[in-house]
Design a protein around this motif. Sequence first.
Motif, PDB file in Angstrom:
ATOM      1  N   GLY A   1      15.941   9.812  -7.576  1.00 33.52           N
ATOM      2  CA  GLY A   1      16.876   8.519  -7.326  1.00 33.52           C
ATOM      3  C   GLY A   1      18.157   9.289  -6.477  1.00 33.52           C
TER       4      GLY A   1
ATOM      5  N   SER B   1      16.132  -0.898  -6.753  1.00 32.93           N
ATOM      6  CA  SER B   1      15.681   0.037  -7.921  1.00 32.93           C
ATOM      7  C   SER B   1      15.542  -0.900  -9.109  1.00 32.93           C
ATOM      8  CB  SER B   1      16.623   1.065  -8.542  1.00 32.93           C
ATOM      9  OG  SER B   1      16.770   2.069  -6.921  1.00 32.93           O
TER      10      SER B   1
ATOM     11  N   LEU C   1      15.003   5.930  -2.981  1.00 33.18           N
ATOM     12  CA  LEU C   1      14.212   4.766  -3.482  1.00 33.18           C
ATOM     13  C   LEU C   1      12.580   5.234  -3.782  1.00 33.18           C
ATOM     14  CD1 LEU C   1      15.399   1.673  -1.731  1.00 33.18           C
ATOM     15  CD2 LEU C   1      15.667   2.128  -4.099  1.00 33.18           C
ATOM     16  N   TYR C   2      12.080   4.937  -4.991  1.00 32.34           N
ATOM     17  CA  TYR C   2      10.608   4.950  -4.831  1.00 32.34           C
ATOM     18  C   TYR C   2       9.937   4.593  -3.964  1.00 32.34           C
ATOM     19  CZ  TYR C   2       6.197   4.775  -7.007  1.00 32.34           C
ATOM     20  OH  TYR C   2       4.698   4.787  -7.262  1.00 32.34           O
TER      21      TYR C   2
ATOM     22  N   LYS D   1       9.961   9.720  -2.777  1.00 29.24           N
ATOM     23  CA  LYS D   1      11.056   9.082  -2.609  1.00 29.24           C
ATOM     24  C   LYS D   1      11.415   8.843  -1.108  1.00 29.24           C
ATOM     25  CE  LYS D   1      14.509  12.566  -2.797  1.00 29.24           C
ATOM     26  NZ  LYS D   1      16.131  12.931  -3.534  1.00 29.24           N
TER      27      LYS D   1
END
Length: 109
Positions: free
Chosen positions: A10, A28, A62-63, A57
């Motif tokens: 993150g 998220s 962000l993922y 990420k």
Amino acid sequence: MILKRLENNGIPELKLNELQLKMKQQVSEKVDGKTYKFEEVNCAICNSAKKELIGEKDRYGLYFPVNICGDCGLVYTSPRMTQSAYNEFYNIEYRKLYNGVEAARAVFF
Ligand SMILES: [Zn+2]
């Protein structure tokens, strides 16, 4: 995972302003709450399912799972957002997250 610095912790690689941090949080929450759904895909070049995870990420923290194809070497995202998730993301959060402003500036046009 090949690049340890891209683990899904993150933490953004960029310095984000207040609006960008708000958008990052919003995205998220949609990812965690399954509003934004993801789908596994094979390599777009050779259709192989054989892949190795490079990172998890993006620069905003962000993922964003990125893989390298085990057969042809193409670097691609999987799982990726579904089309409806991409539509919502690009309509609502993308511009504010990417530019850090509420609306595109005149120079953009
Ligand atoms: Zn491939």
